[in-house]
Every structure is written in structure tokens, then in C-alpha cells.
Design a protein around this motif. Structure first.
Motif, PDB file in Angstrom:
ATOM      1  N   LEU A  87     114.885  18.050  76.642  1.00 63.15           N
ATOM      2  CA  LEU A  87     114.315  17.938  75.304  1.00 63.15           C
ATOM      3  C   LEU A  87     115.314  17.322  74.332  1.00 63.15           C
ATOM      4  O   LEU A  87     115.002  16.409  73.573  1.00 63.15           O
ATOM      5  N   LYS A  88     116.514  17.837  74.404  1.00 62.10           N
ATOM      6  CA  LYS A  88     117.569  17.348  73.520  1.00 62.10           C
ATOM      7  C   LYS A  88     117.849  15.866  73.827  1.00 62.10           C
ATOM      8  O   LYS A  88     118.016  15.051  72.916  1.00 62.10           O
ATOM      9  N   GLN A  89     117.826  15.558  75.119  1.00 62.17           N
ATOM     10  CA  GLN A  89     118.056  14.198  75.592  1.00 62.17           C
ATOM     11  C   GLN A  89     117.070  13.230  74.955  1.00 62.17           C
ATOM     12  O   GLN A  89     117.439  12.178  74.441  1.00 62.17           O
ATOM     13  N   MET A  90     115.799  13.643  75.015  1.00 64.06           N
ATOM     14  CA  MET A  90     114.713  12.818  74.493  1.00 64.06           C
ATOM     15  C   MET A  90     114.949  12.444  73.041  1.00 64.06           C
ATOM     16  O   MET A  90     114.722  11.343  72.606  1.00 64.06           O
ATOM     17  N   GLN A  91     115.414  13.469  72.299  1.00 65.79           N
ATOM     18  CA  GLN A  91     115.599  13.296  70.870  1.00 65.79           C
ATOM     19  C   GLN A  91     116.729  12.326  70.576  1.00 65.79           C
ATOM     20  O   GLN A  91     116.656  11.544  69.660  1.00 65.79           O
ATOM     21  N   SER A  92     117.774  12.379  71.410  1.00 65.36           N
ATOM     22  CA  SER A  92     118.934  11.561  71.086  1.00 65.36           C
ATOM     23  C   SER A  92     118.894  10.171  71.729  1.00 65.36           C
ATOM     24  O   SER A  92     119.588   9.274  71.289  1.00 65.36           O
ATOM     25  N   GLN A  93     118.072  10.028  72.783  1.00 68.51           N
ATOM     26  CA  GLN A  93     118.052   8.762  73.496  1.00 68.51           C
ATOM     27  C   GLN A  93     117.428   7.639  72.666  1.00 68.51           C
ATOM     28  O   GLN A  93     117.965   6.554  72.535  1.00 68.51           O
ATOM     29  N   GLU A  94     116.278   7.926  72.095  1.00 64.31           N
ATOM     30  CA  GLU A  94     115.513   6.846  71.466  1.00 64.31           C
ATOM     31  C   GLU A  94     115.947   6.652  70.021  1.00 64.31           C
ATOM     32  O   GLU A  94     116.310   7.591  69.334  1.00 64.31           O
ATOM     33  N   THR A  95     115.911   5.388  69.607  1.00 68.80           N
ATOM     34  CA  THR A  95     116.310   5.091  68.233  1.00 68.80           C
ATOM     35  C   THR A  95     115.234   5.521  67.248  1.00 68.80           C
ATOM     36  O   THR A  95     115.493   6.199  66.268  1.00 68.80           O
ATOM     37  N   LEU A  96     114.012   5.154  67.581  1.00 66.19           N
ATOM     38  CA  LEU A  96     112.907   5.607  66.734  1.00 66.19           C
ATOM     39  C   LEU A  96     112.268   6.802  67.432  1.00 66.19           C
ATOM     40  O   LEU A  96     111.661   6.665  68.475  1.00 66.19           O
ATOM     41  N   ASN A  97     112.510   7.966  66.862  1.00 71.57           N
ATOM     42  CA  ASN A  97     112.000   9.158  67.528  1.00 71.57           C
ATOM     43  C   ASN A  97     110.495   9.279  67.422  1.00 71.57           C
ATOM     44  O   ASN A  97     109.922   9.177  66.345  1.00 71.57           O
ATOM     45  N   GLN A  98     109.874   9.507  68.577  1.00 71.58           N
ATOM     46  CA  GLN A  98     108.446   9.812  68.576  1.00 71.58           C
ATOM     47  C   GLN A  98     108.296  11.329  68.426  1.00 71.58           C
ATOM     48  O   GLN A  98     108.178  12.046  69.395  1.00 71.58           O
ATOM     49  N   TRP A  99     108.335  11.755  67.199  1.00 73.96           N
ATOM     50  CA  TRP A  99     108.372  13.199  66.935  1.00 73.96           C
ATOM     51  C   TRP A  99     107.167  13.943  67.512  1.00 73.96           C
ATOM     52  O   TRP A  99     107.283  15.049  67.991  1.00 73.96           O
ATOM     53  N   GLY A 100     106.029  13.302  67.475  1.00 75.91           N
ATOM     54  CA  GLY A 100     104.820  13.926  68.022  1.00 75.91           C
ATOM     55  C   GLY A 100     104.992  14.279  69.483  1.00 75.91           C
ATOM     56  O   GLY A 100     104.683  15.390  69.917  1.00 75.91           O
ATOM     57  N   VAL A 101     105.561  13.332  70.245  1.00 77.43           N
ATOM     58  CA  VAL A 101     105.749  13.551  71.686  1.00 77.43           C
ATOM     59  C   VAL A 101     106.784  14.642  71.929  1.00 77.43           C
ATOM     60  O   VAL A 101     106.598  15.533  72.759  1.00 77.43           O
ATOM     61  N   ILE A 102     107.869  14.573  71.155  1.00 78.86           N
ATOM     62  CA  ILE A 102     108.910  15.595  71.326  1.00 78.86           C
ATOM     63  C   ILE A 102     108.353  16.988  71.049  1.00 78.86           C
ATOM     64  O   ILE A 102     108.600  17.940  71.780  1.00 78.86           O
ATOM     65  N   MET A 103     107.553  17.072  69.969  1.00 81.01           N
ATOM     66  CA  MET A 103     106.959  18.364  69.631  1.00 81.01           C
ATOM     67  C   MET A 103     105.999  18.831  70.718  1.00 81.01           C
ATOM     68  O   MET A 103     105.945  20.012  71.059  1.00 81.01           O
ATOM     69  N   ALA A 104     105.247  17.877  71.278  1.00 81.48           N
ATOM     70  CA  ALA A 104     104.327  18.238  72.355  1.00 81.48           C
ATOM     71  C   ALA A 104     105.106  18.801  73.540  1.00 81.48           C
ATOM     72  O   ALA A 104     104.707  19.799  74.150  1.00 81.48           O
ATOM     73  N   CYS A 105     106.254  18.177  73.838  1.00 80.41           N
ATOM     74  CA  CYS A 105     107.108  18.683  74.917  1.00 80.41           C
ATOM     75  C   CYS A 105     107.602  20.085  74.594  1.00 80.41           C
ATOM     76  O   CYS A 105     107.566  20.991  75.437  1.00 80.41           O
ATOM     77  N   ALA A 106     108.075  20.272  73.369  1.00 78.60           N
ATOM     78  CA  ALA A 106     108.628  21.557  72.962  1.00 78.60           C
ATOM     79  C   ALA A 106     107.580  22.653  73.091  1.00 78.60           C
ATOM     80  O   ALA A 106     107.867  23.758  73.587  1.00 78.60           O
ATOM     81  N   ILE A 107     106.366  22.344  72.649  1.00 76.82           N
ATOM     82  CA  ILE A 107     105.298  23.344  72.743  1.00 76.82           C
ATOM     83  C   ILE A 107     105.004  23.644  74.217  1.00 76.82           C
ATOM     84  O   ILE A 107     104.852  24.795  74.613  1.00 76.82           O
ATOM     85  N   THR A 108     104.972  22.605  75.032  1.00 82.79           N
ATOM     86  CA  THR A 108     104.650  22.797  76.451  1.00 82.79           C
ATOM     87  C   THR A 108     105.669  23.696  77.138  1.00 82.79           C
ATOM     88  O   THR A 108     105.311  24.591  77.895  1.00 82.79           O
ATOM     89  N   ILE A 109     106.947  23.471  76.848  1.00 80.66           N
ATOM     90  CA  ILE A 109     107.948  24.269  77.573  1.00 80.66           C
ATOM     91  C   ILE A 109     108.001  25.705  77.065  1.00 80.66           C
ATOM     92  O   ILE A 109     108.583  26.573  77.716  1.00 80.66           O
ATOM     93  N   ALA A 110     107.390  25.951  75.909  1.00 78.00           N
ATOM     94  CA  ALA A 110     107.373  27.335  75.423  1.00 78.00           C
ATOM     95  C   ALA A 110     106.286  28.144  76.132  1.00 78.00           C
ATOM     96  O   ALA A 110     106.333  29.369  76.140  1.00 78.00           O
ATOM     97  N   ILE A 111     105.303  27.403  76.725  1.00 77.03           N
ATOM     98  CA  ILE A 111     104.164  28.114  77.313  1.00 77.03           C
ATOM     99  C   ILE A 111     104.559  29.067  78.457  1.00 77.03           C
ATOM    100  O   ILE A 111     104.190  30.237  78.423  1.00 77.03           O
TER     101      ILE A 111
END
Lengths: 272, 367
Positions: free
Chosen positions: A225-249
């Protein structure tokens, strides 16, 4: 009576506000994960149009599934390892009587006072020298022996009536049979507690997996998750949030399933 | 044939705390042997030493004429019933009973089932096969524990206060059941209890213990009739034996101001402890009986008998009369007792003093 209702009302309002405050990042994340990218960039808090596009994208174009599987493997392995080793160690501290048992136990317990941070560097060096970096053992082995788990189970085993052991001594049961057939089934609650606890702790672990994995091979979700956030220059926040929600399940699932046992197990012996 | 024998056994904790000293006794095959005494007298420790759950500090233990001090519990061919039953709560009745023999490889499955059926029939639990212990009443749990002991077919069975968690009515019923079971199976049974009624009614022989040493061993009725010392005299029998210290005056023992009795032996001391059972204090006397004029202070009506309490100098005495008697507290009445019903004890050693003639008559009374 009326006054009581009043105080109750105030208390509940305060509780709800506090709950919202604490839960707001999560709720905001959930909200963002359901928004299209342009709405997010427009700075909205609530979605005008609901879309599951972010979730689709999270599963299709990121390594999310790979990370999830890694986390699952590591967490389950640690959980099973802890249950097995802790229960065996706890058995040894309770049932066979030997000279120096108490001393051994206190020595064992005293290692709880060494903070995890102090162990990280020697552990890292060991793992590196074993050439285990970027392998599952690196993420699992350092955590399978748990002092806390041993302590928890020892307390539980000690509460089993002594006569049960004596009765089985007269019958002529071996330690192994007694452990498998009597001790484990009778300690189900504590085992579930420990299992839940170790699964959640491992799932949410950050620092160690970050050090022990340098590529995607065995990387777990939290790092991913952290990787995703730092890798891309323009963060796709929606996708990151979707990932975060998924891993909390999975966390929530385990928590809900284990909650009843968890409460019972952690307060056991405190009352009664 | 001697099944169990203890020779000069003692038990010491941490090399200084002696809880048992010089225990000597033997139990015959098929005998119902009871260890009785107040709590802390060491009776459970003896049982646990026989079971092999407790180490023997000194002395020897023989089981079936074989030195057993260092045998493992499972090598002693015993079964044991615990005070709290020690049932496994997560197993059904069937599993609990079978657990005792389940791991034996030399038994066929059919044989195990046969033994299970027989054991459950003996304790009348056939219908509860698939229940868990928590779904059973106290008496039924007790029976499961008995069945588990029976199923092993061990020749020796040890029971540690098995009835103390049951209510009075159930206890009386289980007493008879255990006794019958023991006789049907020809078990050598060693039974620990603090209840003198259990000891009197169940045992072939009883051993009375106090503060870690043996007080007396013998048949219940012999012990009742010939207690070796004041402890046994007051421990066995309910209400307990009345006792009082009496001085010797003009060669007679002066029990109260106007009641003296001639001693059946030649006195060596200036005073003796004299005792009499409550049922020997009678409402009517015969010629030669002593008469005690007393003020009644308590009256207990039990329906079939009446227990009257009164003060004899500094001692509270009780008389047990058959039938219903209307006596008011503070009433002055006469109670009668025959000199032959008196027991004499040495004031210092607390041992019973018997005349040489009586000793000769009794013959082989074990003391």
C-alpha cells in the motif's frame, strides 16, 4: 427520571461525535474509494456518482491480489506457528514437574522486556546471513515463538484441575496424548484468542516486512500500500483508498468472528 | 491374601514438615478398607501414596507383595475416583468411561464395548451415553466416575471422599451402591472419608488417623465398643462420647458429688478420664446403677429419639433417649448409667485403661 434521560442523551451525543471523529479517516477513505477521480480532485467529501471503478482497477492493475495472498500466507503461518509452539511451551511449564521449572519460566518471561526494536538489527543480520531475504521464512520464523502466547496459555493450562492430570496418570496416558486429547480441547477459548491476536498483529505488521522484503515477491499488503502511494507521481487516490478498504476487510472479519472469544479469553480468570 | 501393605511409611515435605509418621497397615484382597480422620490428618496423602501420585519419603509400600515405592501410577493396577470426579468436560459419558481403556492396544474394540456396556449397567447410566458431564446431576457425574474406575477392571480401587459433594439423601443412596458394587466385583477398595457415618456403615475395617499417625485399626463395631484412646472415642459415634475428669477418693472414682464408682482395675494415678456413650445414659435404671441428678439445658427432638443436654461441671454432656420425651430446659431430672458402660482413659496418655481380666476376655482385639 427526566434528568437521567437528559444526561443519557448528552452522553450518547458525545459518544457519537467521538466515534465520528475517530472513524472519520476511515469513512473519508471509504467515501473517496467510491468516487471517480475527477470528483476527488475537485475536493469533494461525498460522492455525487457512486462507482466501483476504483475497486475494479485496484484488482486489475495493481499487485493487490498478490499482496493479499502474501499477507494471508504469512499471517496464517505465524498464527499456526504461535499456536503450536506456545501451547507446547506452556504445557512444559505447567504439567511435567521438574527442578528449576519456575526459574526457566521467569527467564523466559523476562525476554518480554527486550523491546522489538532492539531485536530488529540482530534479527535482520541473521536473516540476511541465512539468505532468507525476500522469502516467506524471513517474515514468519522470527515471530513463531511468542512469549506472550506462552504466558497466556500457561495461565489457562494452570486453571485445569490437577485431578484431570492425575486421573490420566493413573490411566497411563502419555504427555502427548494428554496434550492433544485433554489440554487443547479444554483450552479452545484461549487458543482462539491467541490465534486471532497473532493473525491481526501479523497482518498489520509494517516495520519488519519492510526491512525483510526488497521486492514484490513476498511483500505484504501494508508495504504494498505504501509502495503504491510513493511509486506514482500522480496519485490515484481513489484506487489507493479502494486497496486500503479491501485489506481492512479480512481484519474486520477475523475480529468479528473472534471477538466473542477474544473478550472471554482476555478477561478469563479476572472474575469468577 | 494381602493386597496392599505399608511398612513404617512416613511423609515429609521439604525435609522438615512431617505429615505422616510410622504408618503400618495391610489390606486384604477384596476388603473394603476405610481411612478416616479429621481434615489434615494425612488420610488423602496415604491414598495418593498408594496411587503413586505422591512420593513416599520413608518406609515401604507393597502392592500384591511387590515393592511398589517407585512404580509409576499406571504400573500399580489401580483405579481412582476423585472428590471432584475429574471428568473431562468436553467428552460425553461414553468417551469419559472409555477413556480409561481407549489407549490399551491389547483390547479389541468389541471387548471395550462390552466392558463399557457392563460398567454403565452397573451404575445404571445406559441412557446417558451421549450426554456431556455438565448435562448430568451431581449423583450421575459421580456414577460416571465410578464407571470409569470399574471399566479398567483394576483389582484395586481408591476413592478420595467421593461422596462429599452430594446432598445427604443422595449420599446415603450412593453409600449402599458403592458397597454393593464393591462386593459384586470383589474389589479391594480403599476409601478416604472424614465422615464417621460413612466409615461405620461401609467399611469391613477402618483405620482412624489423627495428626499423621494411626490411632486404631479394626472392625467398625470393635472400634466403637473398644476405642483405643479418647480421640477415637470422641471421633466415632454421634453425639460424641461424654467425658469428664474424675478424681479417686477412698479407692473409688468420684464422677459427681453423689456418684462414685468402684474401679475395675487397681489405680495407679490420682485421677482418670471417664467416658460414657450418650445412649448409655438411661431414663430408668437397674439396681447398681449410678444416678446423676442434672439440670437439662438443651432438648433436641428428632422424632424417633430425644437428645438431652446438660452440664457436668465444665463439660457439656448429652444423653440419647429412644422415643419422644417432653422435658423442659432447666428441669431437674435423673439419668441412670451402669458402671459396666463406663470407659476409663489415662489423663496423660489419653489411652484407654482396661483391667487385665477384660483384656484377656477380649482376646485378639487389634489396637
Amino acid at each position: 427520571m427526566k434528568k437521567r434521560m437528559g444526561t443519557k442523551l448528552i452522553l450518547y451525543i458525545l459518544l457519537i461525535l467521538a466515534a465520528l471523529l475517530v472513524g472519520s479517516p476511515l469513512l473519508l477513505g471509504l467515501s473517496l474509494s467510491l468516487m471517480p477521480q475527477n470528483e476527488i480532485l475537485a475536493g469533494q467529501y461525498l460522492p455525487k456518482t457512486f462507482s466501483l471503478q476504483n475497486y475494479l482497477q485496484a484488482f486489475q492493475s495493481t499487485q493487490l491480489v498478490h499482496y493479499l495472498i502474501n499477507s494471508l500466507i504469512v499471517s496464517l503461518a505465524v498464527m499456526i506457528g504461535q499456536l503450536l509452539l506456545s501451547s507446547l511451551a506452556a504445557y512444559a511449564f505447567v504439567f511435567p514437574k521438574f527442578r528449576g521449572q519456575q526459574l526457566c519460566f521467569y527467564l523466559f518471561i523476562s525476554t518480554m522486556m527486550i523491546p522489538f526494536e532492539a531485536q530488529i538489527i540482530p534479527n535482520f543480520q541473521t536473516i540476511r546471513d541465512l539468505n532468507w531475504l525476500n522469502t516467506y521464512p524471513a517474515l514468519v520464523i522470527p515471530f513463531v515463538a511468542s512469549v506472550f502466547g506462552t504466558f497466556l496459555l500457561r495461565q489457562n493450562f494452570k486453571q485445569l484441575p490437577n485431578e484431570l492430570k492425575e486421573a490420566s496418570d493413573i490411566i497411563g496416558l502419555s504427555h502427548w496424548t494428554y496434550y492433544l486429547k485433554i489440554v487443547l480441547p479444554m483450552s479452545k477459548v484461549s487458543l482462539v484468542t491467541l490465534g486471532t491476536y497473532s493473525f491481526l498483529t501479523t497482518w498489520n505488521m509494517y516495520l519488519w516486512p519492510l526491512l525483510a522484503s526488497t521486492n514484490d515477491a513476498v511483500r505484504t499488503v501494508q508495504i504494498g500500500l505504501k509502495q503504491m502511494q510513493s511509486q506514482e507521481t500522480l496519485n490515484q487516490w481513489g484506487v489507493i483508498m479502494a486497496c486500503a478498504i479491501t485489506i481492512a476487510i479480512p481484519t474486520l472479519l477475523v475480529l468479528f468472528l473472534g471477538q466473542k472469544h477474544l473478550q472471554k479469553g482476555l478477561t478469563e480468570g479476572a472474575i469468577k | 491374601m494381602t493386597q496392599i501393605e505399608m511398612k513404617a511409611v512416613s511423609k515429609t515435605y521439604n525435609k522438615k514438615n512431617t505429615v505422616l509418621k510410622g504408618i503400618d497397615f495391610s489390606v486384604e484382597k477384596g476388603e473394603f478398607f476405610i481411612l478416616v480422620g479429621p481434615s489434615g490428618c494425612g488420610k488423602s496423602t496415604i491414598l495418593r501414596m498408594i496411587a503413586g501420585l505422591e512420593e513416599i519419603s520413608e518406609g515401604q509400600l507393597f502392592i500384591a507383595n511387590r515393592l511398589a515405592n517407585d512404580l509409576l501410577p499406571k504400573e500399580r493396577q489401580i483405579s481412582m475416583v476423585f472428590q471432584n470426579y475429574a471428568l473431562y468436560p468436553h467428552m460425553t459419558v461414553k468417551e469419559n468411561v472409555l477413556f480409561g481403556i481407549g489407549h490399551l492396544k491389547n483390547l479389541s474394540k468389541a471387548e471395550k464395548e462390552k466392558r463399557l456396556a457392563k460398567a454403565l449397567e452397573l451404575v445404571q447410566l445406559q441412557e446417558y451415553l451421549h450426554r456431556k458431564p455438565r448435562e448430568l446431576s451431581g449423583g450421575q457425574r459421580q456414577r460416571v466416575a465410578l464407571a470409569r474406575a470399574i471399566v479398567s477392571e483394576a483389582p484395586i480401587c481408591l476413592m478420595d471422599e467421593p461422596l462429599s459433594n452430594l446432598d445427604a439423601k443422595l449420599r446415603a443412596q450412593m453409600r449402599t451402591e458403592i458397597r454393593q458394587l464393591q462386593q459384586r466385583l470383589g474389589l479391594t477398595l480403599i476409601y478416604v472419608t472424614h465422615d464417621q457415618v460413612e466409615a461405620m456403615t461401609m467399611g469391613d475395617r477402618i483405620m482412624i488417623l489423627n495428626e499423621g499417625s494411626v490411632q486404631q485399626i479394626g472392625r467398625p463395631i470393635d472400634i466403637y465398643n473398644h476405642p483405643a484412646n479418647t480421640f477415637v472415642a470422641s471421633f466415632i459415634g454421634s453425639p460424641q462420647m461424654n467425658m469428664i475428669e474424675a478424681p479417686i477418693m477412698d479407692n473409688d472414682l468420684k464422677i459427681s458429688t453423689n456418684a462414685s464408682v468402684q474401679l475395675p482395675f487397681s489405680p495407679e494415678k490420682s485421677k482418670y478420664l471417664v467416658g460414657v456413650r450418650p445412649e448409655k445414659l438411661k431414663p430408668q435404671g437397674e439396681t447398681g446403677d449410678l444416678i446423676l441428678k442434672v439440670f437439662i439445658n438443651t432438648v433436641e427432638q428428632l422424632g424417633n429419639e430425644t437428645i438431652l443436654g446438660f452440664q457436668m461441671r465444665d463439660q457439656q454432656w448429652k444423653a440419647k433417649w429412644n422415643g419422644q420425651w417432653t422435658v423442659q430446659p432447666d428441669e431437674r431430672i435423673s439419668v441412670y448409667l451402669s458402671p459396666k458402660d463406663l470407659y476409663y482413659f489415662d489423663v496423660d496418655s489419653r489411652e484407654q485403661v482396661v483391667s487385665s481380666q477384660e483384656q484377656w476376655q477380649r482376646g485378639g482385639v487389634t489396637v
